[in-house]
Each structure stands twice: as structure tokens, then as C-alpha cells.
Write an enzyme that holds these catalytic residues in place. Structure first.
Site, PDB file in Angstrom:
ATOM      1  CB  THR A   1      17.465 -77.205 -62.264  1.00 30.46           C
ATOM      2  OG1 THR A   1      18.214 -77.515 -62.771  1.00 30.46           O
ATOM      3  CG2 THR A   1      16.871 -78.108 -61.297  1.00 30.46           C
TER       4      THR A   1
ATOM      5  CD  GLN B   1      14.323 -91.140 -64.601  1.00 33.94           C
ATOM      6  OE1 GLN B   1      14.697 -90.456 -63.851  1.00 33.94           O
ATOM      7  NE2 GLN B   1      14.829 -91.711 -65.722  1.00 33.94           N
TER       8      GLN B   1
ATOM      9  CE  LYS C   1      22.890 -83.796 -61.907  1.00 32.01           C
ATOM     10  NZ  LYS C   1      22.986 -84.887 -62.641  1.00 32.01           N
TER      11      LYS C   1
ATOM     12  NE  ARG D   1      19.792 -81.865 -60.114  1.00 32.61           N
ATOM     13  CZ  ARG D   1      19.388 -82.130 -61.208  1.00 32.61           C
ATOM     14  NH1 ARG D   1      18.159 -82.552 -61.095  1.00 32.61           N
ATOM     15  NH2 ARG D   1      20.265 -82.752 -61.979  1.00 32.61           N
TER      16      ARG D   1
ATOM     17  CG  ASP E   1      23.344 -90.073 -66.199  1.00 36.87           C
ATOM     18  OD1 ASP E   1      23.221 -90.110 -67.326  1.00 36.87           O
ATOM     19  OD2 ASP E   1      23.027 -89.080 -65.435  1.00 36.87           O
TER      20      ASP E   1
ATOM     21  CG  HIS F   1      19.789 -79.951 -71.093  1.00 37.35           C
ATOM     22  ND1 HIS F   1      20.496 -78.934 -70.662  1.00 37.35           N
ATOM     23  CD2 HIS F   1      19.432 -80.655 -70.169  1.00 37.35           C
ATOM     24  CE1 HIS F   1      20.065 -78.962 -69.402  1.00 37.35           C
ATOM     25  NE2 HIS F   1      19.561 -79.953 -69.116  1.00 37.35           N
TER      26      HIS F   1
ATOM     27  CE  LYS G   1      29.613 -77.759 -65.570  1.00 39.80           C
ATOM     28  NZ  LYS G   1      28.863 -76.956 -64.851  1.00 39.80           N
ATOM     29  CB  THR G   2      34.208 -72.345 -70.644  1.00 38.29           C
ATOM     30  OG1 THR G   2      33.068 -71.598 -70.068  1.00 38.29           O
ATOM     31  CG2 THR G   2      33.731 -73.171 -71.773  1.00 38.29           C
TER      32      THR G   2
ATOM     33  CG  HIS H   1      23.822 -77.045 -70.006  1.00 36.53           C
ATOM     34  ND1 HIS H   1      24.343 -78.500 -70.174  1.00 36.53           N
ATOM     35  CD2 HIS H   1      23.018 -77.136 -68.646  1.00 36.53           C
ATOM     36  CE1 HIS H   1      23.866 -79.006 -69.140  1.00 36.53           C
ATOM     37  NE2 HIS H   1      23.264 -78.308 -68.177  1.00 36.53           N
TER      38      HIS H   1
ATOM     39  CE  LYS I   1      30.124 -81.934 -65.848  1.00 35.46           C
ATOM     40  NZ  LYS I   1      29.519 -81.607 -64.518  1.00 35.46           N
TER      41      LYS I   1
END
Length: 431
Positions: A38, A176, A80, A84, A197, A46, A236-237, A43, A233
Site C-alpha cells: 500500500t 490469502q 486493524k 483500507r 497476527d 516490515h 512509530k514516532t 518501513h 508502538k
């Protein structure tokens, strides 16, 4: 290298399907991991999966990276809270090419080795598969009761009791699962890797293979979801994700992220995100324990990842840039870093854009900083700070309150850095 043993000591196994180790002991095994396309960059969220693929290849096995073009158009309900947006094919293909370029830093796609990596996209085998054929060929083999029993579905329904779960997302695990069936038949994949997950979706695939083909040699390994010691998390920033693409996260910011993780996280992350061996990591931990303030683990973690994701040059530049804020940098240091890194260092620092005409040798520093930039309240206040040695221009103390800056004071031909005390910075940009 024993793949499962390697993952175990690194703390990278959450679920291991019985029979997996025996399958891997038979020889070269093909295994795959799905990646969401997506965005046109991975990032650091991954990276756990990517490192699993790297270790898989290092162990002599054949990694297949699956770009989830079809499933990415739908959205996995796992963990989620919202559905999306759909991707068009042009965007999907662009993202795929960008992701492959990043994966190429971790995986060997180009060699003639029997375990060379391969990139596939499930959009290629799903785009012409009609809905009627899919539910006839695939849907009839998995019951609704089976699908409803999955944690990903149950948690989403519980969290969104009012809005529920769309049929589109509900069908995700079936799609999937079909990926595994397709890759089992077309690529010989016998292992699927993924995050914990994804366990429900992965086992739907092994179940499809068992029911349709009567085969019992499809297996799965999942890694734990990465969490920070403080409960925050991972990855994340305040500014969002830490991306692998320098357009979204500069190498300097990337380096700083790893440099600033906690001691507890550094010990965990250096196992998961680097290729350092066990003995070397344990030696680093022992050294770190003797002098935690030197942040030995963090420095090594930052070095390994910045070099792997970007380059040695980018790492060297990031280290040099760090001296600007946290070390004894000089004007020469400022001039030595590139503009991208320079701006990354001073991101968020108050900045004023001024006319280059002011650098005519007639406008004094006090007028620039007070009247034109507004960084100080008055000439008197600034003059006192200068007299007490509290103001620096480009890392050099200002000794003359009457100083008139010129083009010679510019960094990268357009910037000046003013420092008040030890920690307050101001940026002047001249156009």
C-alpha cells in the site's frame, strides 16, 4: 545454518507448526512471506519478516517475497480498525518495483544459485479469476464456522460491534489461503512465514492445501509482533513511520531512531534486526553492561542497520551530523555534511527566510536576528548574551556584537546556524 535454531536464539519465533523442522531438514525448501504494497516503501515494521527471509536464504533455502497486490486492495482485518483504500494497478506496479529495490539489499534475486529469491504478486493470478469460479473452486472447501473462529475476525467484530466487518474483508483469509495453495503448486512453497497476527490466515492456507490436494506437507512459522519495553508502538514516532526510503525518513533520522532505543530494546533489536552472530552480540552486551552510558549496543545497532538499509557513506554522514548537536562540532563539520542531512539535523528548529541582499556587509547580526528574524526580543538582550559568550554563529562564538555577516558565513550557500547557550538553535535561510 539451521534456520529454526537461528530464529530461536534471536527471539524470532512465536508459532512453529509441528513437522516444520523435519521438512526443512530434507534439503532446499521454498518458503514465502507476504508484504503489503500500500506504499512505495517498506518501513521498519516490515523488517522482522524481511530478516526472516534473509535468514531463510542464508540457511540455503529459497525465499519467495509475495507482494499482496490483490489482498492489499482489500485489507487484512488483523489488528486493524478500518478498511483500507483500494489501489489502482498503476500505483500497485510502482509500489512493487520500489519494494523489490529495497528487498534487493537483503535478498539475492539475481544469482544463478538454486535458492535465489523470487518476487511474485498475487494480483497476477487473482485478476482474471472470476468470482463464480473462485467460490466454486475454493470457497466450498472452507466453512463460515471455520472462518469465524479465527482471532482476526473475532477481534474485529468485537471492536466494531456497530459497523461490523465487510464481506470484502471477511474474504481476506480465503484469498490469502488461496495464495498458499497457488504457491504450493506453482513455486513448490512448503513454508509460509509471517507475523503472529497472520497465524489464522496462514493456517487457512494449510487447511486448503490439505482439503483440496490431500497434502500434509505445508507448514508455517510466525514471528512475534515487536513491542517496545515501555509499551509504545514499535517503529512509530511523532512524525509517523520510520521508512526505509530516504524520501520519507532521511538516513540521519533513521540512524537516530536506532541510536535512541532503550537499553532493554537494544538487546532485543540487535538480535532481530542485524546479521551479527551470537558470540559477537553477547560480547557487545557484556561490554555494554560495563558502561551503559556509552550506548555500545545502540551504536552498533544503528551502524548495522543504517549501513544495510542505506550505505556506509550515509552512516558516516549520520555519525558526523550527530556531532553537530551532541558533540564538539565545528564550522568545518557543518560544511562537510550534505544539505539533506543538514536539514534533517535541524528539522523543527525555528527558521526564518531572509533576503540575500541583507548580506551586503552593512546589516549587523543584531538587526538580522532581532528585527528581521525575530529570534530575540531586543538588541539589548542579544548584546548581553554575546558579551557573556552565549551566542554562536555556525558553531563559532560571536565575540563582536557589531559583526556584519556576509556570503562567506553561509553553509551550503544559503544557511546560517545561530546557537543560544548549549541547546537552543535557530536557522537562517537566505534566498
Amino acid at each position: 545454518m539451521n534456520f529454526v535454531e537461528e530464529l530461536k536464539w534471536r527471539g524470532m519465533i512465536h508459532d512453529l507448526m509441528p513437522g516444520t523442522e523435519e521438512e526443512l531438514s530434507k534439503g532446499v525448501v521454498s518458503g514465502y512471506l507476504g508484504i503489503d504494497p500500500t506504499a512505495d516503501s517498506l518501513h521498519i515494521g516490515h523488517l522482522v519478516g524481511v530478516m526472516m527471509l534473509r535468514h531463510f536464504q542464508n540457511a540455503g533455502h529459497r525465499p519467495v517475497a509475495l507482494i499482496g497486490g490483490a489482498t492489499g486492495m482489500i485489507g487484512d482485518p488483523s489488528l486493524k480498525s478500518a478498511e483500507r483504500n483500494l489501489l489502482d494497478e498503476e500505483t500497485l506496479r510502482h509500489n512493487q518495483a520500489a519494494i523489490k529495490a529495497q528487498l534487493s539489499k537483503f535478498l539475492d534475486f539475481e544469482s544463478d544459485a538454486p535458492n535465489a529469491a523470487k518476487l511474485v504478486n498475487n494480483y497476477d493470478w487473482m485478476k482474471d479469476y472470476s468470482f463464480l469460479n473462485f467460490i466454486r473452486d475454493i470457497g466450498k472447501h472452507i466453512t463460515v464456522n471455520y472462518m469465524m473462529s479465527k482471532d482476526s475476525v473475532k477481534k474485529r467484530l468485537e471492536a466494531n460491534a456497530k459497523t461490523g466487518l465487510s464481506f470484502t474483508e471477511f474474504s481476506y483469509q480465503l484469498l490469502q489461503g488461496y495464495d498458499y495453495l497457488h504457491l504450493y503448486q506453482e513455486e513448490g512453497c512448503r513454508i509460509q512465514l509471517g507475523g503472529s497476527d497472520q497465524w489464522g490466515n496462514i493456517t487457512t492456507g494449510t487447511e486448503l492445501i490439505r482439503r483440496i490436494l490431500g497434502a500434509n506437507d505445508a507448514f508455517a512459522i510466525t514471528c512475534p509482533l515487536i513491542t517496545k519495553a515501555d509499551g509504545g508502538k514499535f517503529g512509530k514516532t511523532e512524525n509517523g513511520n520510520i521508512w526505509l526510503d530516504r524520501r520519507y525518513t532521511t538516513p540521519y533520522k533513521f540512524y537516530q531512531f536506532w541510536l535512541n532505543v532503550s537499553d532493554e530494546d537494544a538487546g532485543k533489536f540487535i538480535r532481530i534486526f542485524t546479521l551479527l552472530g551470537r558470540e559477537e552480540i553477547e560480547a557487545l552486551e557484556a561490554e555494554h553492561a560495563k558502561a551503559p552510558h556509552q550506548r555500545i549496543l545502540q551504536k552498533k545497532l544503528a551502524e548495522e542497520l543504517t549501513t544495510l538499509v542505506h550505505s556506509q557513506e550515509d552512516y558516516d554522514m549520520a555519525v558526523q551530523a550527530s556531532e553537530i548537536l551532541f558533540g564538539n562540532a565545528t564550522k568545518a563539520t557543518l560544511r562537510s555534511v550534505d544539505e539533506e542531512t543538514f536539514l534533517a539535523v535541524f528539522d523543527g528548529v525555528p527558521m526564518a527566510e531572509l533576503s540575500r541582499n541583507l548580506l551586503n556587509g552593512e546589516t549587523g547580526l543584531l538587526d538580522l536576528l532581532v528585527e528581521h528574524a525575530g529570534f530575540f526580543k531586543s538588541n539589548g538582550e542579544l548584546r548581553k548574551l554575546i558579551q557573556s559568550g552565549g551566542v554562536s554563529l555556525n558553531k563559532e562564538k560571536v565575540e563582536d556584537a557589531q559583526y556584519r555577516p556576509t556570503d562567506d558565513d553561509l553553509i551550503d550557500g544559503k544557511y546560517m546556524i545561530v546557537q543560544r547557550g548549549k541547546k537552543s538553535y535557530f536557522l537562517l535561510k537566505f534566498e
